[in-house]
Design a protein around this motif. Structure first.
Motif, PDB file in Angstrom:
ATOM      1  N   ASN B  61      47.131 -36.017 151.034  1.00 43.95           N
ATOM      2  CA  ASN B  61      46.938 -34.597 151.342  1.00 43.95           C
ATOM      3  C   ASN B  61      48.259 -33.885 151.615  1.00 43.95           C
ATOM      4  O   ASN B  61      48.423 -32.709 151.271  1.00 43.95           O
ATOM      5  CB  ASN B  61      46.009 -34.437 152.553  1.00 43.95           C
ATOM      6  N   ASP B  64      49.694 -32.889 148.440  1.00 44.98           N
ATOM      7  CA  ASP B  64      48.944 -31.744 147.922  1.00 44.98           C
ATOM      8  C   ASP B  64      49.521 -30.440 148.477  1.00 44.98           C
ATOM      9  O   ASP B  64      49.832 -29.511 147.717  1.00 44.98           O
ATOM     10  CB  ASP B  64      47.472 -31.922 148.367  1.00 44.98           C
ATOM     11  N   VAL B  65      49.706 -30.402 149.780  1.00 40.86           N
ATOM     12  CA  VAL B  65      50.221 -29.191 150.432  1.00 40.86           C
ATOM     13  C   VAL B  65      51.653 -28.898 149.995  1.00 40.86           C
ATOM     14  O   VAL B  65      51.993 -27.764 149.644  1.00 40.86           O
ATOM     15  CB  VAL B  65      50.133 -29.331 151.978  1.00 40.86           C
ATOM     16  N   ASP B  68      51.823 -27.634 146.410  1.00 36.39           N
ATOM     17  CA  ASP B  68      51.348 -26.250 146.320  1.00 36.39           C
ATOM     18  C   ASP B  68      52.386 -25.256 146.844  1.00 36.39           C
ATOM     19  O   ASP B  68      52.565 -24.176 146.276  1.00 36.39           O
ATOM     20  CB  ASP B  68      50.042 -26.105 147.120  1.00 36.39           C
ATOM     21  N   VAL B  71      54.934 -24.850 144.223  1.00 38.09           N
ATOM     22  CA  VAL B  71      54.407 -24.009 143.142  1.00 38.09           C
ATOM     23  C   VAL B  71      54.557 -22.529 143.510  1.00 38.09           C
ATOM     24  O   VAL B  71      55.050 -21.718 142.716  1.00 38.09           O
ATOM     25  CB  VAL B  71      52.923 -24.355 142.850  1.00 38.09           C
ATOM     26  N   VAL B  72      54.159 -22.171 144.721  1.00 41.19           N
ATOM     27  CA  VAL B  72      54.262 -20.773 145.164  1.00 41.19           C
ATOM     28  C   VAL B  72      55.721 -20.331 145.173  1.00 41.19           C
ATOM     29  O   VAL B  72      56.062 -19.247 144.688  1.00 41.19           O
ATOM     30  CB  VAL B  72      53.620 -20.591 146.563  1.00 41.19           C
ATOM     31  N   LEU B  89      51.967 -24.353 136.169  1.00 41.12           N
ATOM     32  CA  LEU B  89      50.507 -24.263 136.282  1.00 41.12           C
ATOM     33  C   LEU B  89      49.839 -25.622 136.026  1.00 41.12           C
ATOM     34  O   LEU B  89      48.872 -25.972 136.691  1.00 41.12           O
ATOM     35  CB  LEU B  89      49.962 -23.202 135.318  1.00 41.12           C
ATOM     36  N   LYS B  93      47.432 -27.723 138.711  1.00 39.92           N
ATOM     37  CA  LYS B  93      46.100 -28.244 138.403  1.00 39.92           C
ATOM     38  C   LYS B  93      46.050 -29.768 138.552  1.00 39.92           C
ATOM     39  O   LYS B  93      45.078 -30.330 139.069  1.00 39.92           O
ATOM     40  CB  LYS B  93      45.679 -27.837 136.991  1.00 39.92           C
ATOM     41  N   THR B  96      45.557 -30.839 142.118  1.00 40.27           N
ATOM     42  CA  THR B  96      44.183 -30.696 142.592  1.00 40.27           C
ATOM     43  C   THR B  96      43.337 -31.911 142.197  1.00 40.27           C
ATOM     44  O   THR B  96      42.596 -32.465 143.008  1.00 40.27           O
ATOM     45  CB  THR B  96      43.543 -29.415 142.009  1.00 40.27           C
ATOM     46  N   ASP B  97      43.464 -32.338 140.951  1.00 37.67           N
ATOM     47  CA  ASP B  97      42.696 -33.505 140.512  1.00 37.67           C
ATOM     48  C   ASP B  97      43.176 -34.786 141.207  1.00 37.67           C
ATOM     49  O   ASP B  97      42.364 -35.638 141.560  1.00 37.67           O
ATOM     50  CB  ASP B  97      42.745 -33.663 138.987  1.00 37.67           C
ATOM     51  N   GLU B  99      44.428 -35.020 144.169  1.00 34.27           N
ATOM     52  CA  GLU B  99      43.930 -35.006 145.546  1.00 34.27           C
ATOM     53  C   GLU B  99      42.481 -35.472 145.586  1.00 34.27           C
ATOM     54  O   GLU B  99      42.077 -36.221 146.464  1.00 34.27           O
ATOM     55  CB  GLU B  99      44.077 -33.586 146.118  1.00 34.27           C
ATOM     56  N   ARG B 100      41.700 -35.050 144.581  1.00 31.92           N
ATOM     57  CA  ARG B 100      40.284 -35.440 144.565  1.00 31.92           C
ATOM     58  C   ARG B 100      40.109 -36.904 144.160  1.00 31.92           C
ATOM     59  O   ARG B 100      39.198 -37.571 144.638  1.00 31.92           O
ATOM     60  CB  ARG B 100      39.488 -34.466 143.693  1.00 31.92           C
ATOM     61  N   GLU B 104      38.207 -39.896 146.286  1.00 36.07           N
ATOM     62  CA  GLU B 104      37.279 -40.908 145.769  1.00 36.07           C
ATOM     63  C   GLU B 104      37.716 -42.308 146.222  1.00 36.07           C
ATOM     64  O   GLU B 104      36.888 -43.136 146.585  1.00 36.07           O
ATOM     65  CB  GLU B 104      37.192 -40.851 144.232  1.00 36.07           C
ATOM     66  N   LYS B 107      36.677 -42.701 149.691  1.00 29.45           N
ATOM     67  CA  LYS B 107      35.235 -42.964 149.795  1.00 29.45           C
ATOM     68  C   LYS B 107      34.921 -44.432 149.537  1.00 29.45           C
ATOM     69  O   LYS B 107      34.095 -45.023 150.232  1.00 29.45           O
ATOM     70  CB  LYS B 107      34.475 -42.119 148.753  1.00 29.45           C
ATOM     71  N   ARG B 203      33.929 -40.816 138.441  1.00 29.40           N
ATOM     72  CA  ARG B 203      34.576 -39.512 138.678  1.00 29.40           C
ATOM     73  C   ARG B 203      36.093 -39.601 138.521  1.00 29.40           C
ATOM     74  O   ARG B 203      36.741 -38.635 138.122  1.00 29.40           O
ATOM     75  CB  ARG B 203      34.242 -38.981 140.074  1.00 29.40           C
TER      76      ARG B 203
END
Lengths: 239, 239
Positions: B61, B64-65, B68, B71-72, B89, B93, B96-97, B99-100, B104, B107, B203
């Motif tokens: 995470n 991720d931050v 981002d 990017v900004v 860009l 993107k 984001t994937d 991070e997800r 998983e 989980k 996933r």
């Protein structure tokens, strides 16, 4: 906002930003409708309606592509900074989550079409939690989109704080499904389909939470995605 | 690339772009490691290792931050256009994937910790498909990241074309789990956990496919996300 001596340039730019936001909100409305229809088709055991939801996913994907093109155009041609840049980036992220919510609605519709396409239809008790979970999931999405439309950080923060109710329903629904399966192993096939349906609804809650987090970022400039939010107040966002 | 009369500005800009790409690739390596460790912990019935994976998700995470923010910064300060804008860009993107995918992996580790934290441990047959599915999922992610590192469109397109093998394994694993449950309803609780584990792996394949699609966009400027890719060739991407 870009400072320009030419009034019409500023106006056109503002219009483009407004268009992007409208496009995203329109996509949100469509996606919300897709969930509602998918769940309604499930409850009505309506194969035709389920297949319509599946067929309409390409419209959702069309919005995804159009919004992304608009994002690239705005970034390249307008070179935004500050709050305009945040608006564009939040819209880009929102679109990604909306597209994936659309996929979850499509999955529910596919599952419906599969379950009712034959003589061995599922026992109603397997799907008894779907309506209430769908109601919670749609309420979260609707709230997040509404917060976006009204730039309403308080509502966004409330949604970003969690989907405890939806998660709780998911867990108890899962336990009930396990019990049904143990009591009557013939229900196992359909019960597994039901598990994927409630899982899809739970994920819609997660995506709605993400959208709410982008609204907080958009209005306050704070990235709260990986922050513990239980104790987070509106005051914290201003500091 | 931004045209500038000041060589050091261009150099610093290129460095920043390179840093963003390195950051994303580093995050990709971490996420890949998280999946591998989570699956290994499951196979070794190693509670401590599983909890380490859960604890390490905050590092994912953090990437991720940071990504981002980068990017900004790049968008606001460098106002990129053309291929530089596409690079930024696509990186946004991809993050984001990734991070997800990290979620998983977490989980799977949580599920492992739950399944082996007690005396009623799951029967090995319930988890027999996990190793081969994990191998396919990790190979897809690794391939997508490798394509990103080498800007290799051919590899990216091959991965974007589909996860048929992983999907096939998922479906047959699901059928086997349903059979186990019917044969021995006492396995139902653990079998549901196993369903969520194989779903997580499926996933990861989807997210890896997304990343491969961003590589195609990055190098070729074509958005192939919602395009039927079975017949898509490298020539189509150049037209």
């Amino acid at each position: 906002m870009t400072v320009s001596t030419e009034g019409h340039t500023v106006k056109r730019y503002d219009q483009q930003l407004g268009n992007l936001r409208s496009l995203v909100l329109e996509m949100g409305g469509l996606v919300e409708d897709q969930i509602t229809r998918a769940v309604q088709a499930l409850q009505d055991e309506d194969l035709v309606a389920a297949r319509e939801v599946v067929a309409r996913d390409h419209v959702v994907n069309g919005f995804d592509v159009r919004a992304d093109e608009e994002v690239v155009n705005l970034l390249a041609l307008r070179q935004p900074v500050g709050s305009d840049l945040r608006l564009i980036l939040s819209m880009a992220k929102t679109v990604t989550d909306l597209e994936r919510i659309g996929d979850e609605a499509e999955k529910i519709a596919r599952m419906t079409a599969r379950m009712y396409d034959g003589t061995n239809i599922p026992h109603a008790k397997l799907l008894r939690d779907v309506a209430s979970m769908a109601k919670l999931a749609v309420a979260m999405l609707h709230g997040a989109l509404d917060a976006l439309a009204r730039m309403d950080v308080a509502t966004a923060l409330a949604i970003a704080k969690g989907d405890d109710e939806l998660d709780g329903e998911f867990q108890s629904s899962l336990r009930r499904l396990a019990t049904f399966m143990m009591e009557d192993p013939r229900t196992i096939g359909h019960a597994i389909d039901a598990i994927f349906i409630i899982k899809a609804l739970e994920r819609i809650g997660d995506h709605s939470k993400n959208i709410a987090e982008y609204v907080v970022y958009l209005v306050k400039g704070k990235d709260v995605r990986h922050v513990k939010k239980e104790q987070l107040t509106m005051d914290d966002l201003d500091s």
